[in-house]
Design a protein around this motif. Structure first.
Motif, PDB file in Angstrom:
ATOM      1  N   LEU A   4      -0.493  -3.769   0.637  1.00 26.08           N
ATOM      2  CA  LEU A   4      -0.672  -3.200  -0.450  1.00 26.08           C
ATOM      3  C   LEU A   4      -1.164  -1.589  -0.196  1.00 26.08           C
ATOM      4  O   LEU A   4      -2.438  -1.540   0.312  1.00 26.08           O
ATOM      5  N   CYS A   5      -0.410  -0.631  -1.056  1.00 28.01           N
ATOM      6  CA  CYS A   5      -1.362   0.919  -1.120  1.00 28.01           C
ATOM      7  C   CYS A   5      -2.673   0.506  -2.021  1.00 28.01           C
ATOM      8  O   CYS A   5      -2.397  -0.463  -3.030  1.00 28.01           O
ATOM      9  N   ARG A   6      -4.027   1.054  -1.042  1.00 27.30           N
ATOM     10  CA  ARG A   6      -4.970   1.151  -1.717  1.00 27.30           C
ATOM     11  C   ARG A   6      -5.369   1.918  -3.230  1.00 27.30           C
ATOM     12  O   ARG A   6      -6.347   2.706  -3.527  1.00 27.30           O
ATOM     13  N   LEU A   7      -3.881   3.035  -3.238  1.00 27.65           N
ATOM     14  CA  LEU A   7      -4.226   3.927  -4.465  1.00 27.65           C
ATOM     15  C   LEU A   7      -3.251   3.365  -5.363  1.00 27.65           C
ATOM     16  O   LEU A   7      -3.997   2.844  -6.749  1.00 27.65           O
ATOM     17  N   CYS A   8      -2.159   2.646  -4.755  1.00 30.24           N
ATOM     18  CA  CYS A   8      -1.379   2.449  -6.351  1.00 30.24           C
ATOM     19  C   CYS A   8      -0.913   0.783  -5.937  1.00 30.24           C
ATOM     20  O   CYS A   8      -0.182   0.716  -7.095  1.00 30.24           O
ATOM     21  N   GLY A   9      -1.036   0.347  -5.244  1.00 31.39           N
ATOM     22  CA  GLY A   9      -0.432  -1.251  -5.497  1.00 31.39           C
ATOM     23  C   GLY A   9       0.944  -1.237  -5.124  1.00 31.39           C
ATOM     24  O   GLY A   9       0.690  -2.566  -4.657  1.00 31.39           O
ATOM     25  N   GLY A  10       1.241  -0.368  -4.683  1.00 31.73           N
ATOM     26  CA  GLY A  10       2.587  -0.675  -4.285  1.00 31.73           C
ATOM     27  C   GLY A  10       2.989  -1.382  -2.681  1.00 31.73           C
ATOM     28  O   GLY A  10       1.545  -1.389  -2.438  1.00 31.73           O
ATOM     29  N   LEU A  11       3.963  -1.611  -2.229  1.00 33.16           N
ATOM     30  CA  LEU A  11       4.265  -2.233  -0.966  1.00 33.16           C
ATOM     31  C   LEU A  11       4.203  -1.328  -0.297  1.00 33.16           C
ATOM     32  O   LEU A  11       4.726  -0.063   0.138  1.00 33.16           O
ATOM     33  N   GLU A  30       3.275   3.563   4.895  1.00 36.83           N
ATOM     34  CA  GLU A  30       3.622   4.382   3.760  1.00 36.83           C
ATOM     35  C   GLU A  30       3.763   3.200   2.590  1.00 36.83           C
ATOM     36  O   GLU A  30       4.791   2.545   2.758  1.00 36.83           O
ATOM     37  N   CYS A  31       3.732   4.078   1.519  1.00 38.62           N
ATOM     38  CA  CYS A  31       3.606   3.300   0.109  1.00 38.62           C
ATOM     39  C   CYS A  31       5.410   3.357   0.132  1.00 38.62           C
ATOM     40  O   CYS A  31       6.041   4.441   0.053  1.00 38.62           O
ATOM     41  N   ALA A  32       6.060   1.879  -0.664  1.00 41.05           N
ATOM     42  CA  ALA A  32       7.491   2.815  -1.403  1.00 41.05           C
ATOM     43  C   ALA A  32       7.443   3.576  -2.900  1.00 41.05           C
ATOM     44  O   ALA A  32       7.914   3.532  -2.969  1.00 41.05           O
ATOM     45  N   SER A  33       5.896   3.106  -3.641  1.00 39.03           N
ATOM     46  CA  SER A  33       6.147   3.421  -4.506  1.00 39.03           C
ATOM     47  C   SER A  33       5.812   5.330  -4.545  1.00 39.03           C
ATOM     48  O   SER A  33       6.013   5.490  -4.923  1.00 39.03           O
ATOM     49  N   CYS A  34       4.613   5.297  -4.353  1.00 37.90           N
ATOM     50  CA  CYS A  34       3.695   6.898  -4.369  1.00 37.90           C
ATOM     51  C   CYS A  34       3.831   7.200  -3.229  1.00 37.90           C
ATOM     52  O   CYS A  34       3.611   9.272  -3.236  1.00 37.90           O
ATOM     53  N   HIS A  35       4.674   6.961  -2.023  1.00 38.78           N
ATOM     54  CA  HIS A  35       4.807   7.825  -1.200  1.00 38.78           C
ATOM     55  C   HIS A  35       3.730   8.092   0.034  1.00 38.78           C
ATOM     56  O   HIS A  35       3.882   9.020   0.362  1.00 38.78           O
TER      57      HIS A  35
HETATM   58 ZN   LIG Z   1       1.128   3.955  -3.741  1.00 35.22          ZN
END
Ligand SMILES: [Zn+2]
Length: 267
Positions: A4-11, A30-35
């Motif tokens: 999980l992304c430690r910023l936005c929680g995305g994958l 790399e986060c798929a949500s916030c990149h």
């Molecule tokens: Zn993210």
């Protein structure tokens, strides 16, 4: 492997690996949500900071000079005056804090890991309860092990301006210098979209100050602009006209504090 992304929680999905501190094989995902890109949860930070003074920061002087000029000018444009409390978060040696005081801004220094030797008389040990109108955080965000939580701590002060710098992640090649695996201190790399996401989450505008950035409360007049150039012009003017104003003032305050602590013996 995903996490999980430690910023936005995305994958976040692994993009590559680096040898951190020349000994740990670490995932960069790399986060798929916030990149954004993050290292795996950084268990090596104690070790990374135990050699802090031995780590060369070649850009230190130049960065402090440019960012202090930029910041002073941006603060003037935003209507920040000498009585407004300003806090440099992650102040390091305290040089930036001292330079901003020399330009007539009421800066204080906060750093969990450093004695901030150039600003030791203006150090804040525990910032809880203070209300800075401005917070600066240069080359700090990429060090945050848990950016969602750690940024929350900063935004809880509700500063009018939060001026910061960090290099923007835009799918650079694994050999990008900013990943800096030998020191192990850079553990989160923000995309432009991530900065916009942070601004929206906390009710701020994101303003590019070229090359720094600011999170600005909606009512602040601060806009994007060539702040380094105008800042350097102002600094030169200031140095020629009244170079020692706050140096003298802070030195007198230091002497007064020392006298109060240890009164000199009666003659
Ligand atoms: Zn993210």
């Amino acid at each position: 492997m995903t996490e999980l992304c430690r910023l936005c929680g995305g994958l976040a999905t692994e993009r590559f690996r680096h040898r951190v501190l020349d000994k740990y094989d670490a995932r960069y995902s790399e986060c798929a949500s916030c990149h954004s890109l993050q290292t795996e949860p950084p268990f090596w930070l104690d070790e990374a900071y135990s050699v802090l003074d031995a780590t060369p920061d070649i850009g230190f002087m130049r960065r402090n000079l440019l960012m202090s000029a930029l910041t002073a000018e941006a603060l003037r444009a935003a209507g920040i005056g000498p009585d407004d409390l300003c806090l440099d978060w992650g102040a390091g040696f305290g040089l930036f804090c001292r330079l901003l005081r020399d330009s007539g801004f009421n800066f204080h220094a906060y750093d969990k890991f450093s004695q901030s030797r150039y600003a030791w008389d203006k150090r804040i040990q525990n910032p809880a309860g203070i209300a800075p109108r401005v917070i600066t955080a240069f080359e700090v965000f990429e060090h945050l092990p848990d950016p969602a939580r750690d940024l929350e701590e900063l935004f809880n002060f509700r500063p009018e301006l939060l001026i910061f710098s960090t290099e923007i992640y835009n799918r650079q090649a694994p050999d990008w210098w900013y990943f800096d695996p030998p020191t192990g201190q850079h553990v989160f790399f923000y995309s432009r979209a991530a900065l916009e996401w942070i601004a929206a989450r906390h009710g701020y505008r994101l303003v590019f100050l070229d090359p720094a950035w600011a999170f600005v409360r909606p009512e602040s007049p601060l806009q994007a602009g060539p702040w380094v150039q105008s800042g350097l012009d102002s600094l030169l003017h200031e140095l020629k006209s009244d170079p020692w104003r706050w140096v003298g003032r802070d030195y007198e305050a230091f002497l007064a504090a020392r006298r109060a602590k240890a009164p000199s013996p009666e003659p």
